[in-house]
Structure formats: C-alpha cells, structure tokens
Design a protein around this motif. Structure first.
Motif, short mmCIF file in Angstrom:
data_model
loop_
_atom_site.label_atom_id
_atom_site.label_comp_id
_atom_site.label_asym_id
_atom_site.label_seq_id
_atom_site.Cartn_x
_atom_site.Cartn_y
_atom_site.Cartn_z
N ALA A 18 0.45 -0.99 0.05
CA ALA A 18 -0.02 -0.49 0.53
C ALA A 18 1.13 0.99 -0.05
O ALA A 18 2.31 1.18 0.62
N VAL A 19 0.35 2.60 -0.07
CA VAL A 19 0.69 4.25 -0.40
C VAL A 19 0.08 4.65 0.73
O VAL A 19 -1.15 4.33 0.22
N VAL A 48 -7.28 2.60 -5.78
CA VAL A 48 -6.06 1.59 -5.54
C VAL A 48 -6.04 3.00 -6.88
O VAL A 48 -6.46 3.66 -7.58
N TYR A 49 -4.46 2.66 -7.13
CA TYR A 49 -3.30 3.81 -8.16
C TYR A 49 -2.71 2.59 -8.59
O TYR A 49 -2.30 1.93 -7.77
N SER A 50 -2.21 3.11 -9.72
CA SER A 50 -1.43 2.46 -10.30
C SER A 50 0.67 3.31 -9.86
O SER A 50 0.18 4.74 -9.95
N ALA A 51 1.33 2.55 -9.37
CA ALA A 51 2.41 2.83 -8.44
C ALA A 51 3.81 2.39 -9.26
O ALA A 51 3.66 1.09 -9.49
N ARG A 52 5.13 2.69 -8.63
CA ARG A 52 5.93 2.00 -8.97
C ARG A 52 7.21 2.09 -7.58
O ARG A 52 6.75 3.28 -6.98
N PHE A 53 6.94 1.06 -6.65
CA PHE A 53 8.37 1.17 -6.12
C PHE A 53 9.67 1.83 -6.48
O PHE A 53 10.04 -0.23 -7.25
N SER A 54 10.63 2.21 -5.35
CA SER A 54 11.95 1.57 -6.50
C SER A 54 13.59 2.07 -4.41
O SER A 54 12.22 2.45 -4.12
N PHE A 55 14.08 1.45 -4.73
CA PHE A 55 14.86 0.91 -3.34
C PHE A 55 15.94 2.00 -4.35
O PHE A 55 17.10 1.37 -3.68
N PRO A 56 16.05 2.88 -3.70
CA PRO A 56 17.90 3.54 -4.35
C PRO A 56 18.68 2.69 -3.20
O PRO A 56 18.63 2.63 -2.54
N GLY A 57 19.93 2.88 -3.64
CA GLY A 57 20.73 2.36 -3.25
C GLY A 57 21.40 1.14 -2.64
O GLY A 57 21.86 0.53 -1.93
N GLN A 67 -2.33 -2.10 -9.67
CA GLN A 67 -3.02 -1.72 -8.20
C GLN A 67 -2.39 -2.08 -7.11
O GLN A 67 -2.24 -2.90 -6.39
N LEU A 68 -1.61 -0.38 -6.49
CA LEU A 68 -1.56 -0.76 -5.02
C LEU A 68 -2.57 0.37 -4.47
O LEU A 68 -3.43 1.45 -4.43
N THR A 69 -3.13 -0.36 -2.84
CA THR A 69 -4.11 0.31 -2.31
C THR A 69 -3.30 1.79 -1.89
O THR A 69 -1.83 1.52 -0.88
N GLY A 70 -4.21 2.79 -1.63
CA GLY A 70 -3.71 3.81 -0.62
C GLY A 70 -4.40 4.01 0.71
O GLY A 70 -5.67 3.43 0.57
#
Length: 112
Positions: A18-19, A48-57, A67-70
């Motif tokens: 979730a975001v 629900v949203y379209s999104a991207r998780f990234s992991f810098p470092g 579909q990412l739940t808000g």
C-alpha cells in the motif's frame, strides 16, 4: 510525477502492499478504482493507484504496481528516523524475495 522519498514498513500481515493516500494525492495520481480491504478496524473501501516502488542505494529492482491500495498512514512514525512513512510492503511484494529476519541484530536481508 517526481518521486517521493520516504520509509516503507514491511508488513507481513498485509496481503497487498500500500501507499499513503496523501502521497498519491500530492502527486496528482488519479485513482484507477476502489477495492474492499479488510483491516483491523473492519472492512473499508480504499482507492487504488498505479505506482512504482524503487529502492535507491540497493540492487533491488523497481517494482511496478497496476493496483496499489491507498491507505491512511498519517500519525504513523518510525522512532529515531526523520523520513515519513509512505508505504507498506505486503506479501504480494515479499513473495518475490527471500526475507531473512535476524532478531538479535534487528536486521532484515532481502534476496531475489
């Protein structure tokens, strides 16, 4: 939109990642729908949203979500850290990794 940096909490009790709803709204992302979500407080309807998780470092690859739940994460803080909590990492994402929790050292290792 410009990426938002913050903390993500690993939530092994969450079926889906979730975001924070406030983050999605601040980025101007329009909801793509609504889902029924079971929470500790009972059933709720969440956007629900379209999104991207990234992991810098890290060497972890970015993860795309159709579909990412808000969710409401306001007031949830991680003691001793100055960045806001902006996401929950659920079992949908954790299923892509091997996770090792080392209790004595309070550390987590993710491998893919």
């Amino acid at each position: 939109p410009t990426p938002v940096h913050g903390l993500a909490l690993i939530d092994t009790g969450a079926t889906k990642s979730a975001v924070a709803e406030t983050i999605a709204q601040s980025l101007g992302i329009q909801p793509s729908g609504i889902v029924n979500v079971g929470t500790a407080a009972g059933m709720r309807q969440q956007s629900v949203y379209s999104a991207r998780f990234s992991f810098p470092g890290s060497s972890l690859p970015p993860i795309e979500f159709a579909q990412l739940t808000g969710v409401d994460l306001q007031g949830h803080v991680v003691p001793g850290l100055r960045m806001p909590l902006i996401a929950l990492i659920g079992r949908d994402l954790l299923s892509r990794f091997v996770m090792i929790y080392d209790g004595p050292s309070a550390s987590i290792t993710l491998a893919f």
